[in-house]
Scaffold this active site. Sequence first.
Site, PDB file in Angstrom:
ATOM      1  N   ASP A  85       0.803  -1.229   0.000  1.00  0.00           N
ATOM      2  CA  ASP A  85       0.000   0.000   0.000  1.00  0.00           C
ATOM      3  C   ASP A  85       0.831   1.272   0.000  1.00  0.00           C
ATOM      4  O   ASP A  85       0.398   2.313   0.472  1.00  0.00           O
ATOM      5  CB  ASP A  85      -0.915  -0.013   1.230  1.00  0.00           C
ATOM      6  N   ARG A 128       3.160   7.502   9.490  1.00  0.00           N
ATOM      7  CA  ARG A 128       2.988   8.950   9.322  1.00  0.00           C
ATOM      8  C   ARG A 128       1.890   9.512  10.230  1.00  0.00           C
ATOM      9  O   ARG A 128       2.024  10.588  10.796  1.00  0.00           O
ATOM     10  CB  ARG A 128       2.614   9.269   7.871  1.00  0.00           C
ATOM     11  N   GLU A 180      -1.858   5.215   3.314  1.00  0.00           N
ATOM     12  CA  GLU A 180      -1.906   3.835   2.786  1.00  0.00           C
ATOM     13  C   GLU A 180      -3.324   3.362   2.465  1.00  0.00           C
ATOM     14  O   GLU A 180      -3.521   2.608   1.516  1.00  0.00           O
ATOM     15  CB  GLU A 180      -1.228   2.872   3.774  1.00  0.00           C
ATOM     16  N   HIS A 189       6.921   3.807  12.876  1.00  0.00           N
ATOM     17  CA  HIS A 189       7.269   4.734  11.787  1.00  0.00           C
ATOM     18  C   HIS A 189       6.083   5.389  11.105  1.00  0.00           C
ATOM     19  O   HIS A 189       6.237   6.188  10.198  1.00  0.00           O
ATOM     20  CB  HIS A 189       8.078   3.988  10.718  1.00  0.00           C
ATOM     21  N   HIS A 193      13.460   3.840  12.571  1.00  0.00           N
ATOM     22  CA  HIS A 193      13.244   4.091  11.135  1.00  0.00           C
ATOM     23  C   HIS A 193      13.897   5.432  10.770  1.00  0.00           C
ATOM     24  O   HIS A 193      13.784   6.399  11.524  1.00  0.00           O
ATOM     25  CB  HIS A 193      11.735   4.132  10.883  1.00  0.00           C
ATOM     26  N   GLU A 238      -1.048  -8.912  -1.502  1.00  0.00           N
ATOM     27  CA  GLU A 238      -1.572  -8.368  -0.233  1.00  0.00           C
ATOM     28  C   GLU A 238      -2.732  -7.395  -0.508  1.00  0.00           C
ATOM     29  O   GLU A 238      -2.720  -6.223  -0.132  1.00  0.00           O
ATOM     30  CB  GLU A 238      -0.486  -7.689   0.605  1.00  0.00           C
TER      31      GLU A 238
HETATM   32  C1  UD1 Z   1       7.062   4.235   3.588  1.00  0.00           C
HETATM   33  C2  UD1 Z   1       5.607   3.966   3.172  1.00  0.00           C
HETATM   34  C3  UD1 Z   1       4.879   3.229   4.308  1.00  0.00           C
HETATM   35  C4  UD1 Z   1       5.634   1.988   4.712  1.00  0.00           C
HETATM   36  C5  UD1 Z   1       7.059   2.362   5.076  1.00  0.00           C
HETATM   37  C6  UD1 Z   1       7.857   1.091   5.364  1.00  0.00           C
HETATM   38  C7  UD1 Z   1       4.449   5.556   1.711  1.00  0.00           C
HETATM   39  C8  UD1 Z   1       3.712   6.834   1.624  1.00  0.00           C
HETATM   40  N1  UD1 Z   1       4.927   5.236   2.924  1.00  0.00           N
HETATM   41  O1  UD1 Z   1       7.051   5.148   4.692  1.00  0.00           O
HETATM   42  O2  UD1 Z   1       3.578   2.856   3.839  1.00  0.00           O
HETATM   43  O3  UD1 Z   1       4.988   1.408   5.822  1.00  0.00           O
HETATM   44  O4  UD1 Z   1       7.690   3.023   3.956  1.00  0.00           O
HETATM   45  O5  UD1 Z   1       9.063   1.375   6.021  1.00  0.00           O
HETATM   46  O6  UD1 Z   1       4.595   4.884   0.715  1.00  0.00           O
HETATM   47  N2  UD1 Z   1      14.554   7.190   4.546  1.00  0.00           N
HETATM   48  C9  UD1 Z   1      15.912   6.990   4.483  1.00  0.00           C
HETATM   49  N3  UD1 Z   1      16.379   5.798   3.996  1.00  0.00           N
HETATM   50  C10 UD1 Z   1      15.567   4.822   3.558  1.00  0.00           C
HETATM   51  C11 UD1 Z   1      14.187   5.019   3.660  1.00  0.00           C
HETATM   52  C12 UD1 Z   1      13.695   6.219   4.135  1.00  0.00           C
HETATM   53  O7  UD1 Z   1      16.693   7.849   4.861  1.00  0.00           O
HETATM   54  O8  UD1 Z   1      16.065   3.783   3.100  1.00  0.00           O
HETATM   55  C13 UD1 Z   1      14.032   8.484   5.052  1.00  0.00           C
HETATM   56  C14 UD1 Z   1      14.211   9.591   3.988  1.00  0.00           C
HETATM   57  O9  UD1 Z   1      14.436  10.811   4.633  1.00  0.00           O
HETATM   58  C15 UD1 Z   1      12.841   9.591   3.303  1.00  0.00           C
HETATM   59  C16 UD1 Z   1      11.948   9.354   4.502  1.00  0.00           C
HETATM   60  O10 UD1 Z   1      12.640   8.388   5.309  1.00  0.00           O
HETATM   61  O11 UD1 Z   1      12.557  10.782   2.629  1.00  0.00           O
HETATM   62  C17 UD1 Z   1      10.556   8.911   4.194  1.00  0.00           C
HETATM   63  O12 UD1 Z   1      10.523   7.805   3.292  1.00  0.00           O
HETATM   64  P1  UD1 Z   1       9.091   7.413   2.617  1.00  0.00           P
HETATM   65  O13 UD1 Z   1       9.269   6.184   1.795  1.00  0.00           O
HETATM   66  O14 UD1 Z   1       8.489   8.592   1.967  1.00  0.00           O
HETATM   67  O15 UD1 Z   1       8.197   7.123   3.873  1.00  0.00           O
HETATM   68  P2  UD1 Z   1       8.302   6.048   5.014  1.00  0.00           P
HETATM   69  O16 UD1 Z   1       8.007   6.752   6.285  1.00  0.00           O
HETATM   70  O17 UD1 Z   1       9.567   5.297   4.917  1.00  0.00           O
HETATM   71  N1  UDP Z   2      12.348  -5.048   9.510  1.00  0.00           N
HETATM   72  C1  UDP Z   2      13.717  -5.160   9.313  1.00  0.00           C
HETATM   73  N2  UDP Z   2      14.543  -4.414  10.108  1.00  0.00           N
HETATM   74  C2  UDP Z   2      14.093  -3.575  11.061  1.00  0.00           C
HETATM   75  C3  UDP Z   2      12.693  -3.454  11.243  1.00  0.00           C
HETATM   76  C4  UDP Z   2      11.839  -4.205  10.444  1.00  0.00           C
HETATM   77  O1  UDP Z   2      14.176  -5.922   8.457  1.00  0.00           O
HETATM   78  O2  UDP Z   2      14.912  -2.938  11.748  1.00  0.00           O
HETATM   79  C5  UDP Z   2      11.453  -5.841   8.637  1.00  0.00           C
HETATM   80  C6  UDP Z   2      10.393  -6.635   9.368  1.00  0.00           C
HETATM   81  O3  UDP Z   2      10.848  -7.937   9.657  1.00  0.00           O
HETATM   82  C7  UDP Z   2       9.238  -6.647   8.365  1.00  0.00           C
HETATM   83  C8  UDP Z   2       9.407  -5.350   7.591  1.00  0.00           C
HETATM   84  O4  UDP Z   2      10.731  -4.908   7.842  1.00  0.00           O
HETATM   85  O5  UDP Z   2       9.359  -7.720   7.455  1.00  0.00           O
HETATM   86  C9  UDP Z   2       8.397  -4.320   8.038  1.00  0.00           C
HETATM   87  O6  UDP Z   2       8.712  -3.099   7.469  1.00  0.00           O
HETATM   88  P1  UDP Z   2       8.197  -1.711   8.019  1.00  0.00           P
HETATM   89  O7  UDP Z   2       7.852  -1.841   9.456  1.00  0.00           O
HETATM   90  O8  UDP Z   2       9.203  -0.697   7.620  1.00  0.00           O
HETATM   91  O9  UDP Z   2       6.909  -1.429   7.133  1.00  0.00           O
HETATM   92  P2  UDP Z   2       5.372  -1.855   7.204  1.00  0.00           P
HETATM   93  O10 UDP Z   2       5.301  -3.338   7.299  1.00  0.00           O
HETATM   94  O11 UDP Z   2       4.747  -1.158   8.375  1.00  0.00           O
HETATM   95  O12 UDP Z   2       4.796  -1.318   5.920  1.00  0.00           O
END
Ligand code: UD1
Ligand code: UDP
Length: 377
Positions: free
Chosen positions: A95, A205, A131, A203, A236, A117
């Site tokens: 999502d 939003r 999401e 993590h 995160h 999913e």
């Molecule tokens: C995103 C997804 C969320 C998912 C989550 C899993 C959207 C809108 N959000 O949220 O549904 O649950 O990923 O973790 O699609 N960043 C880094 N390194 C990374 C990843 C992120 O530095 O490898 C930081 C960056 O500053 C980036 C920010 O996190 O701009 C936000 O990343 P983004 O993918 O927009 O949102 P998440 O909060 O990670």
């Molecule tokens: N995960 C990981 N390292 C971490 C935290 C989570 O590999 O430090 C894995 C976890 O086992 C799961 C996935 O990341 O499979 C979940 O991702 P996240 O919580 O970022 O996103 P969401 O599932 O909420 O979309």
Amino acid sequence: MKILSIVGTRPEAVKMAPVLRALNAQSWCEAPLLLTGQHRDLVDTALRQFDIVPDYDLDLMMPGQTLGALTGRAFLALEKTLNEIKPDIVLSQGDTTTVMVSSICSFYHGIPFGHVEAGLRTGDIRNPFPEELNRVITGRVADFHFAPTPASADALRRELVPEDKLFVTGNTVIDNLAYYMDRVAPSQFAAPEGKRLILMTSHRRENFGEPMRQYFAGLREVIDARPDVFLVYPVHPNPNVVSTAQELLGDHDRIQLIDPLPYFDFVAAMKAADLIVTDSGGVQEEAPFLRKPVLVLREETERPEAVSSGVARLVGLKREKVRDTVLEVLDNPDVYAAMASGASPYGDGLASNRIVQVLANYAGKTYEGEQIGPFEG
Ligand code: UD1
Ligand code: UDP
């Protein structure tokens, strides 16, 4: 037959890795992977662990990205790349922005889209944000809905998705966990002998700001109140999360704020934990499979199965409620045992095979493996 998988974030890497494995075991299809790079370090680390090298990388992530800017960049880059790749089918999971954009771009190109999913719903378009909207949009566009549970399939029936597009598969997150859980090394974050470990992730939003401050404060009170309990939190990298975590949970000798863990290390940490506290979707699904009680830091969940079966609890976001519920589970052996004894409602390890079986049928090919019936839940 070219089946393109599109992945953007860490959970998509975890949940599509077994699908890619299952596709690559078939001789009738090629299965390239396109990485949008919505995430960078998180997704790269996960893919590396699974020995997956993307065939295309749009490298989209910018620090502190906004939803609109990310979505705009994703549309532009993906449209161009789909024109080059010309897949017969596109698959993506979950999502995120990556998934929503992939589904719409596939629709624009007339390419059948499979949603892994499918059918998770809270019914509240603003929660989880954004999401729930992504799911609804993707669900309108998808040609194959791979619902993880019977309840998620029912949610799609309520939206009039026809039966011939609907497949109950189990969640692919369990395929991965079942495959790796006995292969990971013991966790370096295990609590000292005779002490207890809470593993936390957070993590979302919609929890930024006051909700997150509330439950971080509640968790800190738990650690202060129980000298035998340790908290480990792989934070995160979203800047909104990092600053709040440091402010409310930093500087405590039994709280460790650490970098995100590579998947194998995170699985090891889950196995070492006594209790898991999370707002993550994937972790809510993984914890019951490892028979770990899981407390969900949200007001509602699109994954009600574990709550109904008593192995997960929705604790909401308020400081006192979070503190008191965590203490109840830690202090009451009967409550703890009841939550730790359930089986996983989310899958049996065969979800990816079911998905590939459906795609083989669609392509008029013979599925190379044992025929499997739907996941019964
Ligand atoms: C995103 C997804 C969320 C998912 C989550 C899993 C959207 C809108 N959000 O949220 O549904 O649950 O990923 O973790 O699609 N960043 C880094 N390194 C990374 C990843 C992120 O530095 O490898 C930081 C960056 O500053 C980036 C920010 O996190 O701009 C936000 O990343 P983004 O993918 O927009 O949102 P998440 O909060 O990670
Ligand atoms: N995960 C990981 N390292 C971490 C935290 C989570 O590999 O430090 C894995 C976890 O086992 C799961 C996935 O990341 O499979 C979940 O991702 P996240 O919580 O970022 O996103 P969401 O599932 O909420 O979309």
